[in-house]
Write a protein that holds these residues in place. Structure first.
Motif: not given
Length: 922
Positions: A409-430
């Protein structure tokens, strides 16, 4: 014509002729006497119908609808067969003039009729194809009749299918039939065609196992039972394909049994999964001693309900399936006679036990890294990869890549915010605890490195904040009455001739005031425009906290917590001015400039070189002698309320205004100049603080980290099954790191580096096979300093294989390799600067590699390479500043100014050795 996907049975027929008079039974799947797919593409009136062109002609036949159905030839044949079936059902012919009206009506009853009449004779897949064909005909009829298409039938509607509803195993009886039904619900596709085969497989297995209920032979002793069963079938002469079918069926049944009987599905004594006994021992330390017996009693009752023992794993009974099992357990206790108060106590105890189980699972997952924790979470949830990806709003490919460590997962740069949104969604689903996955992104296991690792200094909260700030933009385009003088300011610095004032006097510009341009643009112009847009954007931000909060909430995602929104309110608070209130001359107000700098400090959580750069740009614009604004008194007429004076009519009045405006700018410049030492001191202090926090400078030789980065990157070669593009990126990154470790040039020089087969690029090969790197003086930042002569230096021999491998096998796989001569290419085909890296992108890519392969250190970017290499050389070669200047291709004075602190350390070290000798002498 008999369908090969249909059982050999009596064909489905209807007693209706083509015109309603023929009573002969005709199979629905057969085509009409005249092939419908061979119908001419024009309507009965001879004109091609235009979809959506308004009302249709009075007579529109079924043949016209089929002609207007725009689809592929193979699909048109399926549509023709579906139309034949509908014609037989309705008793109509191809040339009936009510075709469009019938097909344009509600399509759902027609689809239900097709499913009912064809379901017993065709497979589910074939029935679905006929239903889809009927819907395509419906759309064509809607276009011909001029009716609007329903939103649900638009071409792009529902590209991603909704997530499948996963039924909890708690709703199935604990019998072989219940286990088989639950197994069927977990399959991606299942139809009644395979039902007989499944029952046959299960019947033979039950005869071999001699059991009436699911027991340990399908759970703990599955491997031995399966091996014996397959050996028996082999002896009976079953083919290899049949044995494979038996094996696949039993594996699916075993996985379903592990989820239906979670407590009995993981009793392997060698498993490292936490057990209920470990849960009790851990929970004893998290609750008061007086209440622990009550919690233990509740857990024992729950374990009895789920058929668990002390050696049974807590997954998934205390993980993904806990909510369903706990609800069923409490309902069972209620039916058993427990009162409401007692059931409430059980519920409270289970919540406390669940919290302890979450801590145990999170601690265990942190030892294996992000990919392993994600894989375990998916396995424990009982969901498939497809179900998880759909529920989390991400693609199957990305989820597989994360789980299999193909990408991080990309945790730096312009795509970092979208990465953390996806990970938070995974934590909710799982159903994982908050930050159970995101907290593992910086661990060594996720970085793909070897050996024992340390803990990264940079927190994930800091990276999240960086991603949030990119969404809270405050720079906007300047209003027109500010944009016009800003353009004249830029032209003053870009032109060879600075121009003249309104009275004809020549404008004065600093000797380095002419901005240099390169293929990426004009960096000084970008910085100046960002400064102006930032300053006037801050003036337009709301001053009311309530309005600022609304703006923050509107900029962030809807699920952003309220405390995060509150914390970022100061990041979007300013003066609340309107566009009409703005004036370029407002940058001469030192009080406004001071407040703007303080706003950037609050927004970025500290001082940095950013404030120093902003202050320097504003001072350059208002400089009393060489600044553009100070030499144009007419720009102050609106700001000061002065009358407009024509220097040809009143030269003395114009000169008087010019003197007053110059003095005003002088006062403002002097005020900002007095602030400069304090701003620079705070920025240096913060920079030194960050440098102290960076472990790489605490090493005896900081270049050891660079060597470690290069070695770990070399060991992380993509596996054979990965795409060629991944190998190309790995080769590119390896060459970039290898070259910057040995030739520490600036990121701009690596971004513009070219290679041509005729050896006319920056990177070239001599006749002896050696590789060299050359640049012209104007391609360096310090052209007037150390870069007055051309740069033509050899590349070390150990880098030559990297160059040749990348140019031969890596670079051709990247975008633009055929028509772009840049050495380092990206995979982005829509880069506005061609296919090569931008200087900022080079720096970001190097930071990503540091985060990925050196998680024990605070991340750094491209320019820090120069500091690391210079510090490493001076620590091993004290006072050798001349060689450092040659290594960095910089001036001796610049090196002395930036690295003179090392002389103090060297002097103290020599004194300590001297004093130690004195102690030994005494």
């Amino acid at each position: 014509m008999t369908s090969r996907n249909r059982p050999a049975s009596t064909p489905l027929t209807v007693t209706a002729g083509r015109n309603g008079t023929d009573a002969t039974d005709k199979p629905l799947h057969q085509e009409a006497a005249e092939p419908v797919e061979a119908a001419p593409p024009t309507s009965s009136s001879g004109a091609q119908p235009i979809p959506g062109a308004g009302a249709a002609p009075a007579a529109v036949t079924f043949r016209d609808v089929l002609a207007a159905d725009a689809c592929a030839r193979s699909t048109r044949r399926r549509d023709a067969q579906a139309l034949n079936i509908l014609l037989a059902l309705w008793g109509k012919s191809l040339d009936d003039q009510v075709g469009a009206e019938l097909l344009a009506d509600d399509i759902e009853p027609v689809c239900r009729t097709l499913r009912e009449r064809l379901g017993s004779n065709y497979t589910q897949k074939r029935v679905g194809q006929f239903v889809a064909a009927a819907k395509r005909l419906h759309l064509a009829a809607l276009d011909l009749t001029g009716r609007p298409r329903p939103a649900s039938l638009h071409k792009n509607a529902g590209k991603r299918p909704p997530p499948r509803k996963v039924v909890s195993p708690a709703g199935y009886p604990r019998t072989w039939r219940g286990l088989l039904d639950y197994r069927n619900s977990t399959l991606k596709s299942w139809s009644r065609v395979t039902q007989c085969t499944d029952y046959n497989h299960l019947r033979q297995y039950l005869e071999f196992a001699d059991t009436d209920v699911p027991d340990d032979r399908i759970l703990g002793g599955f491997a031995a039972t399966k091996a014996g069963f397959l050996a028996l079938k082999t002896a009976q002469g079953y083919s290899a394909a049949s044995l494979e079918g038996f094996s696949s069926f039993l594996n699916e049944l075993h996985r379903a049994a592990q989820r239906m009987f979670p407590a009995r599905g993981t009793t392997d004594p060698d498993s490292d999964a936490p057990t209920f006994g470990a849960l009790l021992d851990t929970h004893r330390d998290h609750v008061p001693e007086a209440v622990f017996p009550q919690h233990a009693s509740t857990l024992r009752a729950f374990m009895g309900y789920v058929l668990a023992s002390d050696d049974t794993a807590i997954v998934p009974s205390m993980a993904a399936d806990h909510d369903d099992l706990a609800a069923a357990f409490l309902a069972d206790r209620t039916r058993g006679g427990d009162g409401a108060k007692r059931v409430a106590e059980h519920r409270r105890h289970l919540r406390a036990l669940k919290a302890t189980a979450d801590l145990i699972l999170q601690s265990q997952a942190s030892q294996h890294g992000f990919a392993a924790a994600l894989t375990a979470g998916i396995h424990n949830s009982g969901l498939t990869f497809e179900q998880v990806s759909h529920a989390a709003g991400m693609t199957d490919t990305l989820l597989h890549a994360w789980a299999k460590s193909y990408s991080r997962p990309r945790t730096v740069g312009t795509k970092a915010g979208r990465t953390f949104e996806r990970i938070a969604a995974l934590e909710r689903v799982l159903r994982l605890p908050e930050a159970a996955l995101s907290s593992l992104l910086a661990t060594r296991a996720d970085a793909g490195t070897r050996g024992d690792g340390g803990r990264p200094d940079e927190s994930m909260a800091h990276r999240r904040r960086g991603g949030i700030l990119t969404q809270l933009e405050y720079r906007f385009a300047l209003p027109d009455h500010v944009e016009q003088p800003a353009r004249r300011l830029i032209a003053f610095h870009r032109s060879v001739n600075p121009g003249r004032r309104r009275d004809g006097k020549r404008l004065v510009r600093h000797r380095r005031g002419e901005w240099r341009s390169n293929e990426f643009g004009t960096p000084a112009e970008d910085i100046t425009r960002n400064t102006l847009e930032g300053f006037f954007g801050w003036l337009r931000l709301p001053s009311d906290p309530a309005q600022a909060r609304e703006r923050v909430a509107a900029s962030l995602a809807a699920e952003t917590p309220d405390d995060t929104v509150e914390a970022h309110i100061p990041s979007l608070m300013g003066r609340g001015w309107q566009d009409a209130d703005l004036d370029l001359c407002q940058i001469t107000d030192d009080q406004l400039v001071t407040e703007f700098l303080e706003f950037t400090v609050v927004r970025n959580k500290g001082w940095s070189g950013h404030q120093t750069l902003l202050l320097a740009k504003i001072k350059a614009i208002i400089h009393p002698n060489q600044g553009w604004l100070a030499q144009h008194p007419e720009e102050a007429e609106r700001y000061k309320g002065w009358p407009s004076i024509d220097p040809r009519i009143d030269p003395d009045g114009y000169e008087a205004q010019a003197r007053m405006w110059r003095e005003h700018c002088r006062d403002a410049w002097q005020a900002l100049e007095a602030m400069t030492p304090s701003v620079e001191r705070k920025a240096r202090r913060e920079s030194r603080k960050l440098k102290r926090l960076s472990d790489v400078f605490q090493l005896d030789d900081p270049a050891q980290a660079l060597a470690l980065l290069e070695r770990r990157l070399d060991e992380d070669r993509p596996v054979e099954r990965m795409r060629e593009a991944s190998t190309a990126v790995w080769l590119r990154d390896g060459l970039l790191v290898g070259m910057i470790n040995r030739n520490p040039l600036r990121a701009y020089n690596y971004a513009i580096m070219t290679y041509r087969a005729d050896n006319t690029g920056h990177l070239y090969q001599r006749q002896d096979g050696s590789w060299w790197l050359r640049y012209a003086p104007h391609e360096f930042k310090n052209e007037e300093g150390a870069a007055q002569t051309a740069y033509d230096e050899p590349i070390p021999k150990d880098v030559w294989p990297l160059i040749e491998a990348y140019l031969k096998a890596g670079r051709p796989q990247l975008s633009g390799a055929d028509h772009c001569d840049r050495v380092f290419l990206t995979r982005d085909q829509h880069n506005k600067h061609g296919y090569g890296f931008l200087p900022s992108s080079i720096s970001v890519r190097l930071e990503e590699l540091v985060i990925r392969y050196l998680p024990e250190y605070r991340p750094w970017r491209a320019h820090t390479w120069r500091h690391i290499i210079a510090t490493s050389w001076l620590r091993s070669h004290p006072n050798d500043f001349l060689n450092v200047a040659l290594i960095l291709h910089d001036k001796f004075e610049t090196v002395m100014r930036n690295y003179s602190h090392l002389r103090v350390a060297d002097g103290l070290q020599k004194y300590h050795e001297h004093f130690h000798g004195l102690l030994e002498g005494v």
